[in-house]
Design a protein around this motif. Structure first.
Motif, short mmCIF file in Angstrom:
data_model
loop_
_atom_site.label_atom_id
_atom_site.label_comp_id
_atom_site.label_asym_id
_atom_site.label_seq_id
_atom_site.Cartn_x
_atom_site.Cartn_y
_atom_site.Cartn_z
N PHE A 237 11.09 18.57 -4.92
CA PHE A 237 11.60 17.57 -3.96
C PHE A 237 10.49 17.20 -2.99
O PHE A 237 9.96 18.04 -2.28
CB PHE A 237 12.79 18.14 -3.18
CG PHE A 237 13.51 17.09 -2.37
CD1 PHE A 237 14.72 16.56 -2.81
CD2 PHE A 237 12.96 16.62 -1.19
CE1 PHE A 237 15.36 15.57 -2.06
CE2 PHE A 237 13.59 15.63 -0.45
CZ PHE A 237 14.81 15.11 -0.88
N LYS A 238 10.14 15.91 -2.96
CA LYS A 238 9.15 15.41 -1.99
C LYS A 238 9.81 14.30 -1.20
O LYS A 238 10.21 13.29 -1.76
CB LYS A 238 7.92 14.87 -2.73
CG LYS A 238 7.07 15.98 -3.34
CD LYS A 238 6.05 15.47 -4.33
CE LYS A 238 5.10 14.44 -3.76
NZ LYS A 238 4.04 14.08 -4.73
N GLY A 239 9.92 14.50 0.12
CA GLY A 239 10.55 13.47 0.94
C GLY A 239 11.24 14.11 2.12
O GLY A 239 10.77 15.13 2.63
N CYS A 240 12.36 13.50 2.53
CA CYS A 240 13.15 14.08 3.61
C CYS A 240 14.36 14.76 2.99
O CYS A 240 15.20 14.09 2.38
CB CYS A 240 13.60 12.99 4.58
SG CYS A 240 14.75 13.60 5.84
N LEU A 241 14.44 16.05 3.13
CA LEU A 241 15.59 16.80 2.62
C LEU A 241 16.46 17.16 3.81
O LEU A 241 15.99 17.76 4.78
CB LEU A 241 15.11 18.04 1.87
CG LEU A 241 16.16 18.95 1.23
CD1 LEU A 241 17.12 18.17 0.34
CD2 LEU A 241 15.48 20.03 0.40
N ASP B 41 0.82 -1.22 0.00
CA ASP B 41 0.00 0.00 0.00
C ASP B 41 0.84 1.27 0.00
O ASP B 41 0.40 2.31 -0.48
CB ASP B 41 -0.91 0.03 1.24
CG ASP B 41 -1.89 -1.13 1.23
OD1 ASP B 41 -2.68 -1.19 0.28
OD2 ASP B 41 -1.84 -1.97 2.15
N PHE B 42 2.04 1.18 0.61
CA PHE B 42 2.87 2.38 0.69
C PHE B 42 4.32 1.95 0.89
O PHE B 42 4.60 1.03 1.66
CB PHE B 42 2.42 3.25 1.88
CG PHE B 42 2.93 4.66 1.82
CD1 PHE B 42 2.26 5.63 1.09
CD2 PHE B 42 4.11 5.02 2.48
CE1 PHE B 42 2.75 6.94 1.02
CE2 PHE B 42 4.60 6.32 2.41
CZ PHE B 42 3.91 7.28 1.68
N ALA B 43 5.23 2.62 0.18
CA ALA B 43 6.65 2.25 0.27
C ALA B 43 7.48 3.45 0.73
O ALA B 43 7.17 4.59 0.40
CB ALA B 43 7.16 1.77 -1.09
N VAL B 44 8.52 3.14 1.50
CA VAL B 44 9.45 4.18 1.96
C VAL B 44 10.83 3.79 1.45
O VAL B 44 11.31 2.70 1.75
CB VAL B 44 9.47 4.23 3.51
CG1 VAL B 44 10.46 5.28 4.00
CG2 VAL B 44 8.08 4.48 4.06
N VAL B 45 11.42 4.65 0.64
CA VAL B 45 12.76 4.35 0.12
C VAL B 45 13.74 5.22 0.91
O VAL B 45 13.74 6.44 0.79
CB VAL B 45 12.85 4.64 -1.40
CG1 VAL B 45 14.24 4.28 -1.92
CG2 VAL B 45 11.77 3.87 -2.16
N ALA B 46 14.54 4.58 1.76
CA ALA B 46 15.37 5.34 2.71
C ALA B 46 16.79 5.66 2.23
O ALA B 46 17.26 6.77 2.44
CB ALA B 46 15.40 4.62 4.06
N PRO B 47 17.53 4.75 1.60
CA PRO B 47 18.94 5.05 1.29
C PRO B 47 19.13 5.89 0.02
O PRO B 47 18.24 5.93 -0.85
CB PRO B 47 19.56 3.66 1.08
CG PRO B 47 18.54 2.66 1.46
CD PRO B 47 17.22 3.33 1.31
N ARG C 265 17.66 12.30 1.79
CA ARG C 265 17.16 11.20 2.62
C ARG C 265 17.38 11.50 4.09
O ARG C 265 18.06 12.47 4.43
CB ARG C 265 17.99 9.96 2.27
CG ARG C 265 19.47 10.35 2.39
CD ARG C 265 20.45 9.26 2.30
NE ARG C 265 21.80 9.82 2.32
CZ ARG C 265 22.49 10.11 3.42
NH1 ARG C 265 21.97 9.87 4.61
NH2 ARG C 265 23.69 10.62 3.35
N PHE C 266 16.85 10.65 4.94
CA PHE C 266 17.13 10.75 6.38
C PHE C 266 18.61 10.46 6.63
O PHE C 266 19.21 9.63 5.95
CB PHE C 266 16.32 9.70 7.14
CG PHE C 266 14.88 10.05 7.37
CD1 PHE C 266 14.51 10.79 8.48
CD2 PHE C 266 13.90 9.64 6.49
CE1 PHE C 266 13.18 11.11 8.71
CE2 PHE C 266 12.56 9.96 6.71
CZ PHE C 266 12.21 10.70 7.83
N GLY C 267 19.19 11.12 7.62
CA GLY C 267 20.58 10.85 7.99
C GLY C 267 20.67 9.63 8.90
O GLY C 267 19.72 9.28 9.57
N ASP C 268 21.83 9.02 8.90
CA ASP C 268 22.08 7.88 9.77
C ASP C 268 23.40 8.18 10.48
O ASP C 268 24.43 8.27 9.81
CB ASP C 268 22.19 6.61 8.91
CG ASP C 268 22.27 5.35 9.74
OD1 ASP C 268 22.61 5.44 10.93
OD2 ASP C 268 21.99 4.26 9.20
#
Ligand code: AMP
Ligand code: GLY
Length: 421
Positions: free
Chosen positions: A264-268, A64-70, A287-290
């Protein structure tokens, strides 16, 4: 709802744990995930760069929904392909992910739109780069154009080091094709601040600020790593700095990406340096930082899936994104030797989670045991009313975790605590 999260690190573990709090979530698949993530999601052995494999899995399993993190799958266009197959996603499209994927793009973009950053020159041939270095101010910073796992940056404190860096990037190709083009930029000084933000191209909502500890050894010595620990909030990110960042960096970046036809849509992620001339952008990440995520998300009070869906549907302005006023500290436990050579395969003994959370980054399951399998093995996050309390709780938790060959910095939070004084 059935969710899919692409990625396999501590950041993905933190995202998954947060998503699980939404009561509409029935199942989360992690592609590929890791031995620790397996406790919170169903791990499927499809690599984060295998775009066809990811899309086929998502389609067949009616995600239903995907999150692409890297960064890699984002820069390769994973979101574009998933969306084209009717799977809604959180994460920028390929044409927006270039903001991290190419340093040449991001530097030229900042210059074009007057967004504060270090002065720089771009080079595609070694002779002009070397010629420039004959008179360039030293120290100087040399960056490979493309993705280099956060390692494509060399800070040269002498002219000889700068020349060596250019040779190693452009001739010896130590960062592969990433070094075909390089940026040589002004060396900036000041405290660094990481600000992750949610943006849907219409609104930009900064998350709580954080401070990474990138070097391998205490007191910021040793090699650069992916990050050895984080604290949030970052005391150098005062209200005044935040206001200046919003006006001169965050909103201008969002609007300029729209103008470029690269919404840009997402985590900046804004990697900032607070210089004496004000905040400047060191880098953008798409993307999100790690390990920034491992301190930021535990402080998030609003439902993460609701935010993700609002970003995807360009309705972020309808959501009130709230953070707790506590502090958080994450200490990374790594395999001794990281970021160079290290041994793995050692059993990890974990305590019951109590007043802290453990995010697993590099571990695999074998015969019912959790074994180390990577450089950064896990992160331990604790929260406190004060930063001091959060730091003490994290280190207390670290002392209860053991595996052979474990290494961690003993001074996470020290610099932030000094700034608070
Ligand atoms: P980056 O991969 O661009 O984040 O760079 C890695 C690290 O190198 C940053 O976190 C900074 O500590 C440092 N760095 C990058 N660019 C500069 C610069 N222009 N001046 C000083 N330090 C820098
Ligand atoms: N911790 C820095 C990064 O994720 O790029």
């Amino acid at each position: 709802m059935k969710l899919l999260v692409v990625g396999s690190g501590g950041r993905e573990h933190a995202i998954i744990k947060q998503l699980k709090k939404n009561k509409n979530v029935e199942e989360i698949y992690a592609l590929p995930g890791n031995g620790g993530i397996a406790a919170d999601a169903e791990c499927v052995n499809i690599g984060a760069k295998d775009i066809d494999g990811i899309v086929e899995f998502a389609y067949n399993n009616k995600i239903d929904f995907a999150v692409v993190a890297p960064d890699d799958p984002l820069v390769l266009g994973c979101v574009d392909t998933l969306e084209a197959h009717g799977i809604p996603c959180f994460g920028p499209e390929k044409k927006a992910a270039i903001i991290e994927g190419s340093k040449v793009f991001s530097k030229n973009f900042m210059k074009k739109y007057g967004i504060p950053t270090a002065e720089y020159e771009v080079f595609s041939d070694i002779d002009s780069a070397l010629k420039y270095l004959e008179t360039a101010p030293i120290p100087t910073v040399i960056k490979a154009d493309g993705l280099a796992l956060g390692k494509g940056v060399i800070i040269a404190f002498t002219r000889e080091e700068a020349i060596d860096a250019v040779h190693s990037m452009m001739e010896d190709k130590i960062f592969g094709e990433s070094g075909a083009n390089i940026v040589i930029e002004e060396f900036l000084e000041g405290p660094e601040v990481s600000v992750l933000s949610f943006t849907d191209g219409k609104t930009v909502v900064p998350m709580i600020s954080s401070m990474d500890h990138k070097r391998a050894l205490d007191n910021d010595k040793g090699l650069n790593t992916g990050g050895m620990g984080t604290v949030a909030p970052n005391p150098y990110y005062t209200d005044k700095v935040a206001k200046e960042c919003m006006e001169k960096i965050f909103i201008p970046t969002m609007e300029a990406m729209n103008k470029e036809g690269r919404t840009f849509k997402g985590c900046l992620y804004f990697g900032l340096m607070i210089t004496k001339d004000g905040p400047k952008v060191i880098e953008y990440n798409c993307r999100f930082g790690d390990p920034e995520t491992q301190v930021v998300l535990p402080l998030l009070k609003t439902d993460l899936l609701d935010i993700f869906m609002a970003v995807r549907n360009e309705k972020l302005s309808e959501i009130n994104v709230e953070f707790s006023d506590e502090n958080a500290c994450c200490v990374i436990m790594a395999s001794d030797g990281y970021p160079k050579k290290y041994n793995t395969g050692f059993e990890i003994k974990l305590p019951e989670e109590n007043e802290f959370e453990i995010f697993i980054a590099g571990a695999k399951n074998s015969d019912g045991k959790l074994l180390t399998s990577g450089g950064r093995v896990l992160g331990v996050t604790a929260k406190g009313k004060t930063l001091q309390e959060a730091v003490e709780k994290s280190y207390r938790a670290v002392s209860q975790i053991s595996f052979e060959n474990a290494y961690y910095r003993k001074d996470i939070g020290k610099r932030a605590l000094m700034a608070n004084k």
